[in-house]
Scaffold this motif. Sequence first.
Motif, PDB file in Angstrom:
ATOM      1  N   VAL A  36       0.812   7.328  -6.685  1.00  0.00           N
ATOM      2  CA  VAL A  36       0.329   8.192  -6.823  1.00  0.00           C
ATOM      3  C   VAL A  36       0.635  10.005  -6.209  1.00  0.00           C
ATOM      4  O   VAL A  36       0.727  10.667  -6.867  1.00  0.00           O
ATOM      5  N   VAL A  37       1.515  10.187  -4.868  1.00  0.00           N
ATOM      6  CA  VAL A  37       1.850  10.949  -4.553  1.00  0.00           C
ATOM      7  C   VAL A  37       2.366  11.574  -5.340  1.00  0.00           C
ATOM      8  O   VAL A  37       2.581  13.060  -5.994  1.00  0.00           O
ATOM      9  N   ARG A  38       3.665  10.956  -5.919  1.00  0.00           N
ATOM     10  CA  ARG A  38       4.827  11.550  -6.993  1.00  0.00           C
ATOM     11  C   ARG A  38       3.798  11.702  -8.133  1.00  0.00           C
ATOM     12  O   ARG A  38       4.313  13.009  -8.699  1.00  0.00           O
TER      13      ARG A  38
ATOM     14  N   ALA B 234       1.883  16.228 -11.518  1.00  0.00           N
ATOM     15  CA  ALA B 234       0.787  16.592 -12.299  1.00  0.00           C
ATOM     16  C   ALA B 234       0.601  18.272 -11.908  1.00  0.00           C
ATOM     17  O   ALA B 234       0.026  18.586 -12.651  1.00  0.00           O
ATOM     18  N   GLY B 235       0.965  18.351 -10.691  1.00  0.00           N
ATOM     19  CA  GLY B 235       1.221  19.762 -10.478  1.00  0.00           C
ATOM     20  C   GLY B 235      -0.758  19.735  -9.889  1.00  0.00           C
ATOM     21  O   GLY B 235      -1.055  20.920  -9.451  1.00  0.00           O
ATOM     22  N   ARG B 236      -0.757  18.924  -9.425  1.00  0.00           N
ATOM     23  CA  ARG B 236      -1.959  18.937  -8.360  1.00  0.00           C
ATOM     24  C   ARG B 236      -1.891  18.638  -7.141  1.00  0.00           C
ATOM     25  O   ARG B 236      -0.822  18.841  -6.238  1.00  0.00           O
TER      26      ARG B 236
ATOM     27  N   ALA C 268       0.949  -1.674   0.054  1.00  0.00           N
ATOM     28  CA  ALA C 268      -0.287  -0.329   0.062  1.00  0.00           C
ATOM     29  C   ALA C 268       0.736   0.891   0.162  1.00  0.00           C
ATOM     30  O   ALA C 268       0.340   1.926  -0.852  1.00  0.00           O
ATOM     31  N   HIS C 269       1.661   1.043   0.425  1.00  0.00           N
ATOM     32  CA  HIS C 269       3.074   2.338   0.912  1.00  0.00           C
ATOM     33  C   HIS C 269       3.674   2.163  -0.728  1.00  0.00           C
ATOM     34  O   HIS C 269       3.851   4.160  -0.651  1.00  0.00           O
ATOM     35  N   ASN C 270       4.127   1.711  -1.416  1.00  0.00           N
ATOM     36  CA  ASN C 270       4.007   1.544  -2.549  1.00  0.00           C
ATOM     37  C   ASN C 270       2.656   2.430  -3.457  1.00  0.00           C
ATOM     38  O   ASN C 270       3.561   3.269  -4.588  1.00  0.00           O
TER      39      ASN C 270
END
Length: 519
Positions: free
Chosen positions: A404-406, A411-413, A397-399
């Motif tokens: 997703v965070v990266r 994407a500038g979000r 889940a950490h992966n």
Amino acid sequence: MAQDQAAPPVVSLRERVKSPPAETMVESYYAPAVAAGIRFQFEPEVKIHLAHALMLAERKIVDRSDVAQIVATLMALRQTGVSALTIDYRQEDLYSYIERFLVERLGPATGGRLHTGRSRNDMHTTSWRLALRARILDLMNTVLRLRSTLLAHAETHIDTVMPGYTHTQHAQPISFGYYLLSAADLVERDFRRLAGALSCCDRSPLGSGALSTTGFPIDRDMTSRLLGFAGLVEVGYDGVAIRDDVHETIAAVAILMTGISRVATDLQSWNTMEYGFIELDDAYSSVSSIMPQKKNPQALEHVKAVAAIAIGALNTVLACSKNTALADVNDGVSAPNVPALEAIERVIRSLLVFDGALSSLKVHADVMRRSAEVGFGTATELADIIVRETGMSFRMAHNVVGRVVRETIEAGRIATDITTADLDAASQALFGHALGISDGSVRTALDPAENLKTRTVTGGPAPERMLDMLARRRARLEHDTEETDQVLRRIADADAQLEAQARQLIADMGLPVQPQIAR
């Protein structure tokens, strides 16, 4: 010359040497030492003289009539103050001038009896302990006040969501109240360290003599009680040679201010335009002489500077004693006193500034919450929800969340833009299957306030847990306040007893209490 016209006998502390002190000794050592004695030791010394004199009378070591004259003269000196003494800075300490004062007024046969069964060694360590004890208690009360302020604001801000930081990066959501509670716990431990230092200091060395007590049948317990001490430094050598009371105290003070400085550093950062979390009150801010827009966090900078002074004082005090003989020596036993007491006084004043700055702080809760929402501090809870709802291992889940965070940052979000589809895509790419977590679960995980509510384990920032922790800490604060008040009452009772016994002895001998001495 006829006997009745002879000059009165003169007593001196310099009979062992032929010459007066060198001017360089006077300027570098004698004058500063006497000035420090005037500033810190006058009241403690007079107390010690009174207690010792009353004990000499009680033990019949010195005739009561002589003691009564000494006591009456001391009380008149106390009323007038140091201005009654003729100080030329040719004697090395305040005591020398007080003894000379007594001899001048009572003659050497009477005035010279006060020092019976006593040395300047034990008298000085006792007077410095009295001065140190008073300042420790002042500092403890200041710390109690700061604890109360921190707890009050921690309760106010239980629901004020903000980012928690590690390595200066967004870590997990917390509340400002949770941050302040951790600071309150730190200061509570500082109080415990100061209480330990007080226990070490609150012991009477009086009666230790030069180093091996005395052959006179003195009563050390009596003088200890009259000076309000909790007990004795029993071994005479210990009483005059070892200064771990001042070492322990200034170490506790340096640790206290190190923690306070770290809190002040956070507040200083959060007070900037870039953070905008808090705003220091105008009363604790300064301005620029050239830049009209400036509102500088002067109070916080001041507190941090005083923390450096406290740490420097610890180095000074320990360095004074390091590599000195375990005996009564000026550098190891006497030299640490002034830097320690001056540092404590500055610390007390700076903590009152810090307390005022905290009490008047303006908190921008909306800015704090927005920063917590956008800064990816909710990523841990997002991973935890994946574990709870899908059974996936935490590392997997950490992966997924890390990917997703990266991608979201690239994407500038912001964090609240993350969707179920983003998680499914990352899981598919990494492990070959989607997760199927609901949009509601993702929104809950990304909500900083909801994050707090899930942290209900012992020590967590959930509001219900915070209320429980605050209640227990208020109870401890009340207990510590009462114990400190008990020490102050014990000292006040001893002062009253010392005064009463002194006046009673004077009255028993038919002497008036001498009026204030005219200069």
